[in-house]
Design a protein around this motif. Structure first.
Motif, PDB file in Angstrom:
ATOM      1  N   GLU A 130       0.824  -1.206   0.000  1.00 21.47           N
ATOM      2  CA  GLU A 130       0.000   0.000   0.000  1.00 21.47           C
ATOM      3  C   GLU A 130       0.856   1.252   0.000  1.00 21.47           C
ATOM      4  O   GLU A 130       0.569   2.229  -0.708  1.00 21.47           O
ATOM      5  CB  GLU A 130      -0.926  -0.012   1.225  1.00 21.47           C
ATOM      6  CG  GLU A 130      -1.821   1.214   1.374  1.00 21.47           C
ATOM      7  CD  GLU A 130      -2.829   1.338   0.242  1.00 21.47           C
ATOM      8  OE1 GLU A 130      -3.354   2.456   0.044  1.00 21.47           O
ATOM      9  OE2 GLU A 130      -3.098   0.314  -0.445  1.00 21.47           O
ATOM     10  N   ASP A 131       1.930   1.222   0.808  1.00 21.50           N
ATOM     11  CA  ASP A 131       2.831   2.374   0.843  1.00 21.50           C
ATOM     12  C   ASP A 131       3.484   2.584  -0.531  1.00 21.50           C
ATOM     13  O   ASP A 131       3.635   3.724  -0.993  1.00 21.50           O
ATOM     14  CB  ASP A 131       3.904   2.173   1.910  1.00 21.50           C
ATOM     15  CG  ASP A 131       3.332   2.263   3.308  1.00 21.50           C
ATOM     16  OD1 ASP A 131       2.259   2.866   3.461  1.00 21.50           O
ATOM     17  OD2 ASP A 131       3.959   1.722   4.242  1.00 21.50           O
ATOM     18  N   GLU A 189       1.753   6.779  -6.995  1.00 21.87           N
ATOM     19  CA  GLU A 189       0.744   7.786  -7.369  1.00 21.87           C
ATOM     20  C   GLU A 189       1.274   9.190  -7.121  1.00 21.87           C
ATOM     21  O   GLU A 189       1.076  10.103  -7.918  1.00 21.87           O
ATOM     22  CB  GLU A 189      -0.540   7.552  -6.588  1.00 21.87           C
ATOM     23  CG  GLU A 189      -1.312   6.302  -7.004  1.00 21.87           C
ATOM     24  CD  GLU A 189      -2.601   6.150  -6.225  1.00 21.87           C
ATOM     25  OE1 GLU A 189      -2.827   6.984  -5.296  1.00 21.87           O
ATOM     26  OE2 GLU A 189      -3.370   5.220  -6.515  1.00 21.87           O
ATOM     27  N   ALA A 190       1.939   9.362  -6.012  1.00 22.35           N
ATOM     28  CA  ALA A 190       2.490  10.686  -5.711  1.00 22.35           C
ATOM     29  C   ALA A 190       3.558  11.085  -6.722  1.00 22.35           C
ATOM     30  O   ALA A 190       3.653  12.254  -7.133  1.00 22.35           O
ATOM     31  CB  ALA A 190       3.074  10.678  -4.292  1.00 22.35           C
ATOM     32  N   ARG A 240       2.249   1.682  -3.512  1.00 24.25           N
ATOM     33  CA  ARG A 240       1.248   2.187  -4.464  1.00 24.25           C
ATOM     34  C   ARG A 240       1.021   3.682  -4.268  1.00 24.25           C
ATOM     35  O   ARG A 240       0.975   4.453  -5.235  1.00 24.25           O
ATOM     36  CB  ARG A 240      -0.066   1.431  -4.253  1.00 24.25           C
ATOM     37  CG  ARG A 240      -1.162   1.798  -5.273  1.00 24.25           C
ATOM     38  CD  ARG A 240      -2.477   1.147  -4.906  1.00 24.25           C
ATOM     39  NE  ARG A 240      -2.965   1.626  -3.625  1.00 24.25           N
ATOM     40  CZ  ARG A 240      -3.573   2.808  -3.459  1.00 24.25           C
ATOM     41  NH1 ARG A 240      -3.747   3.609  -4.498  1.00 24.25           N
ATOM     42  NH2 ARG A 240      -4.008   3.162  -2.275  1.00 24.25           N
ATOM     43  N   ARG A 241       0.925   4.117  -3.025  1.00 27.32           N
ATOM     44  CA  ARG A 241       0.689   5.531  -2.757  1.00 27.32           C
ATOM     45  C   ARG A 241       1.895   6.381  -3.162  1.00 27.32           C
ATOM     46  O   ARG A 241       1.742   7.511  -3.640  1.00 27.32           O
ATOM     47  CB  ARG A 241       0.375   5.730  -1.274  1.00 27.32           C
ATOM     48  CG  ARG A 241      -0.956   5.087  -0.855  1.00 27.32           C
ATOM     49  CD  ARG A 241      -1.191   5.186   0.635  1.00 27.32           C
ATOM     50  NE  ARG A 241      -1.263   6.582   1.076  1.00 27.32           N
ATOM     51  CZ  ARG A 241      -1.374   6.960   2.337  1.00 27.32           C
ATOM     52  NH1 ARG A 241      -1.421   6.031   3.282  1.00 27.32           N
ATOM     53  NH2 ARG A 241      -1.438   8.239   2.647  1.00 27.32           N
ATOM     54  N   LEU A 242       3.087   5.809  -3.010  1.00 21.04           N
ATOM     55  CA  LEU A 242       4.279   6.535  -3.419  1.00 21.04           C
ATOM     56  C   LEU A 242       4.344   6.684  -4.936  1.00 21.04           C
ATOM     57  O   LEU A 242       4.718   7.748  -5.459  1.00 21.04           O
ATOM     58  CB  LEU A 242       5.527   5.817  -2.899  1.00 21.04           C
ATOM     59  CG  LEU A 242       6.861   6.524  -3.158  1.00 21.04           C
ATOM     60  CD1 LEU A 242       6.880   7.910  -2.521  1.00 21.04           C
ATOM     61  CD2 LEU A 242       8.021   5.675  -2.650  1.00 21.04           C
TER      62      LEU A 242
END
Length: 867
Positions: free
Chosen positions: A816-817, A823-824, A819-821
């Motif tokens: 999850e971390d 996207e950022a 994936r969010r990175l």
């Protein structure tokens, strides 16, 4: 109270007790410093503190924290201060000036001078044979003149008392006026007294104050106390005392525990006599009688003050005479009850009461009061009334005055007959008043402000107006003047004679002042023993065995306060032995074998979970040792206590917003104080020392601290220590041995329990050996710390247990971390790829900036500029 501290840390102190009219000097405390000053303030509780202008800055800063602030600001405790701090010129603290001031104090000599040397002129204090030198020789029996700082402080106190006597009105409190005279001088010595610091007194809850419930009282500078004793050892025991002198004596015993085995054993024997079954009813009756006693020091001060000659009134309240009469009656009953105690004849306290209290003298005092004061009439009239027969002259004056009062109605009729008939009804009455004599009252004329008739056209002339009261005007006419000559000022003569009678009664009572005060001290001692006996009976305390051996052997010990707050308390044992001394051949009165004594360690290190009872255990051991030295019974099934000269603690960190010292620095100062002052007969309590810094530094300091005491060899003290630094033991820095023992508080774990409160069960039982874990995560879970924090903590603990690197573990990311990175990163790239139109282009061909930013956050068909 006067305080002085020199550059080497020596502390001198002297204070004046207004109630006792006594000047007390404290023996100089070497290397005491601010810690000793803190303890003295706690013990004395002064209303005013005097220091010299040359006082060191740290002393001034320390005292100003709790000093009264006249600007209305608050001190370190959130209040306006508990005492007034005054700076005086340093010359008032001079040693020679102090000796000179002490020679001027008129106190009775302890014993007659064997040699009296007369001199024609008064010589300096140092001159042998001078009266001042003789006084110093007598004072040397009470005072150690080698305590130079304290003698200088005594001079400062005496100068301040002289200033108050000459420049101020007497201090008036609920107990009456204080004249600031000095009737006795004494010195408190640390010899045969256990030293216990202010930190220890508060950490062990020997003293614990709570603020007055009335906020206005707390913020005022009145004489009413701003705090009262809360749940503490002192409060617990003082509540059981029956009289004011008993409470005071008990406080003295509690704040100055004795190291004199004879004194301690005498108190234990007194309690044992009072606890005997055959003496239970007698002890109960003694408590009942002691409740009737008022403090005779207050009563005798009122008697010495006498009557108010300015107003010509008996200012001594009838309640004071009644209290003195009650004291005489109760004294006789207490002596009779003491005689009736079984097995008490060999106990010094009871022997003194039986031999030194002269019941006949007290009954004589009571008889004089009974034959002088009319208590029933005094109750009805609200003033002190003298019985008929107390003074023949007074009886004659009263009879004459009664005759005059019977004539007043006839006098009014006589005056009314001599005036015109139309105004006769306005002659109201005739009266007689102190200082004014006989008067005739006439109805007032509201228009003129005079009487409707006041001798107009009378052959003897107009009457003389004296005063107006309400609707009447009081006059003197010739008849009233003739009566004044014939009878004189009867009310004033009666008041004067009443004063003479009361003064004669006061003189008769004061002839027995020393006997009354001596009996009061004995009754205070008796009351304190009754309170300790009641505590032993009520709380199931037992008599400790006091010994000269340097040991602590407690079986089933309990905490005297904690056990009152929980449904059931788990008792625990303790066995410690300090160093035997390099040249100390002590008399072992334990009756235990050398092998058993030698098996006692000098240091017990406690581990185990938080909230498992380690701190309570350490405190209860210290309190049992402390109570034993006060002469009290102790909360234990059995206890053998060796003489302990001081109890030093590193437990509580007292912080304040006005103190710029960190919590860790305060802990270090407490630790340093213990290292400097601990002896082999001391008991040290060390709870989580080193927790205020990094784990490595804290564990290193903790290890070095304990190793220092172990390295003292035969001079090592008794030490109780608690810690969560398990790495100290895992790395072999401290190992169990002959002088060191490990212990832990027992717990039961249920790893399958879903409720955190059920996962760990504290049994509060001390077991030998070291605890494996502090269970900090479980304790956090049971105290409502969020589950995310708990889970993260458990993961980190697991990594540490497996010796894995926290840096690498913390750098790993979840899916999850990641994936969010990603996207950022895409958002950042789209933002950097934007072509922002220049400001100079036409508005029609531009794209709104807000829409362009939306396209970055929500990718789609991005608008373009006109290019």
């Amino acid at each position: 109270m006067a305080l002085d501290v020199d550059k080497d840390g020596r502390v001198g102190c002297a204070y004046y007790v207004a109630m006792d009219e006594e000047l007390v000097l404290e023996e100089e405390i070497p290397m005491g410093g601010i810690e000793a000053v803190d303890t003295l303030l706690l013990l004395v509780q002064p209303t005013s503190v005097i220091i010299p202008n040359r006082a060191p800055g740290d002393l001034i800063e320390f005292l100003e924290r709790d000093a009264y602030r006249f600007d209305g600001s608050e001190g370190s405790d959130g209040e306006q201060g508990s005492y007034i701090l005054r700076h005086v010129v340093s010359a008032q603290f001079d040693y020679d000036a102090g000796k000179e001031a002490l020679t001027k104090v008129d106190v009775e000599p302890a014993k007659p001078d064997p040699v009296q040397v007369q001199s024609l002129e008064e010589e300096p204090v140092q001159s042998i044979g001078s009266s001042s030198h003789n006084k110093l020789m007598r004072l040397a029996e009470r005072i150690n003149f080698e305590s130079c700082l304290s003698v200088g402080c005594a001079g400062a106190v005496l100068n301040d008392l002289e200033r108050r006597r000459t420049a101020e009105q007497p201090s008036t409190g609920e107990d009456g006026d204080f004249t600031f005279s000095v009737r006795s001088v004494k010195m408190e010595s640390a010899e045969d007294t256990m030293i216990i610091s202010a930190d220890s007194l508060i950490s062990l809850q020997i003293l614990q104050s709570e603020l007055h419930p009335n906020p206005q009282t707390r913020s005022s500078n009145s004489s009413e106390p701003k705090a009262k004793e809360a749940l503490s050892v002192t409060g617990l025991l003082q509540a059981l005392a029956s009289s004011a002198q008993g409470k005071r004596r008990l406080r003295q015993m509690l704040l100055r525990p004795s190291t004199d085995l004879a004194v301690i054993r005498e108190r234990h024997m007194s309690i044992e006599i009072l606890l005997r079954t055959e003496n239970s009813e007698i002890a109960k009756n003694m408590r009942k009688q002691l409740r009737k006693l008022k403090n005779p020091k207050t009563l005798l001060r009122h008697v010495r003050r006498g009557v108010d000659r300015v107003r010509g009134q008996l200012s001594l309240r009838v309640g004071d005479w009644k209290a003195l009469l009650r004291f005489a009656m109760v004294s006789a009953q207490l002596k009779h009850a003491t005689h009736a105690l079984k097995g008490a004849s060999h106990i010094p306290l009871f022997s003194k009461i039986c031999s030194e209290i002269n019941v006949k003298r007290f009954l004589h005092v009571g008889d004089i009061i009974i034959r002088t004061i009319d208590f029933q009439l005094s109750k009805d009239s609200g003033r002190t009334e003298i019985l008929p027969g107390a003074s023949e002259y007074l009886d004659g004056l009263r009879e004459e005055f009664a005759h005059v009062r019977r004539l007043l109605a006839e006098l009014r009729e006589s005056v009314a007959r001599e005036v015109p008939e139309e105004v006769a009804e306005h002659i109201r009455h005739c009266t007689v008043m102190p200082q004014l004599g006989f008067l005739v009252a006439v109805t007032i004329d509201v228009e003129t402000g005079e009487g409707i008739y006041h001798g107009q056209h009378h052959p003897e002339g107009e009457w003389t107006m004296c005063f107006v009261s309400g609707d009447m005007v009081y006059y003197k006419n010739q008849l009233m003047l003739d009566l004044d000559v014939q009878y004189g000022d009867l009310p004033s003569r009666i008041a004067d004679e009443e004063i003479e009678v009361i003064m004669a009664l006061a003189a008769a009572v004061l002839e027995h002042e020393e006997a009354i005060l001596s009996a009061s001290e004995l009754f205070g001692e008796l009351d304190s023993m009754l309170a300790l006996a009641l505590a032993a009976e009520k709380y199931n305390w037992t008599a400790p065995t006091m010994t000269a051996s340097n040991v602590i052997d407690i079986v089933d010990g309990r905490h005297p306060l904690q056990e009152l707050l929980v449904p059931s308390f788990i008792p625990n044992d303790c066995a410690l032995a300090g160093g035997c001394g390099a040249s100390d051949l002590e008399d072992d009165r334990l009756g235990m074998s050398n092998g058993r004594k030698a098996s006692f360690p000098s240091m017990l290190i406690l581990t185990g979970p938080n909230s498992s009872g380690k701190s309570v255990y350490m405190r209860q051991v210290a309190l049992i040792v402390y109570l034993a030295h006060t002469g009290s019974y102790v909360p234990a099934a059995r206890a053998t206590i060796g003489v302990t000269d001081r109890i030093l603690t590193r437990i509580a960190t007292r912080e304040t917003v006005v103190n710029d010292e960190s919590a860790f620095l305060v802990d270090l100062k407490q630790a340093a104080f213990a290292m400097n002052f601990a002896t082999r007969r001391s008991l040290l309590l060390i709870d989580e020392f080193g927790k205020g810094t990094t784990a490595d530094s804290g564990s290193a300091l903790f290890t070095a601290y304990l190793t220092y005491f172990l390295g003292l060899g035969t001079e090592r003290p008794k030490v109780l220590a608690g810690t969560h630094f398990h790495e100290v033991f895992e790395n072999g820095l401290l190992m169990p041995g002959e002088d060191v023992a490990f212990g832990h508080m027992d717990v039961r774990l249920d790893p399958e329990a879903e409720d955190p409160d059920e996962a760990v069960t504290f049994l509060f039982r001390l077991l030998p050996g070291r605890g494996s874990s502090s269970l900090g995560v479980l304790c956090a879970a049971s105290n409502d710390v969020p589950s995310d924090v708990i889970n993260r903590a458990r993961a980190i603990v697991a990594l540490l247990d497996n010796n894995e690197s926290l840096l690498e573990a913390c750098s790993d990311m979840t899916q999850e971390d990641k994936r969010r990175l990603e996207e950022a990163e895409l958002v950042a790239r789209r933002f950097l790829a934007l072509e922002i139109p220049s400001r100079g282009r036409e508005q029609g061909g531009s794209v709104p900036i807000r829409d362009m930013l939306r396209s970055v956050l929500a990718p789609g068909e991005a608008p373009t500029s006109g290019a």
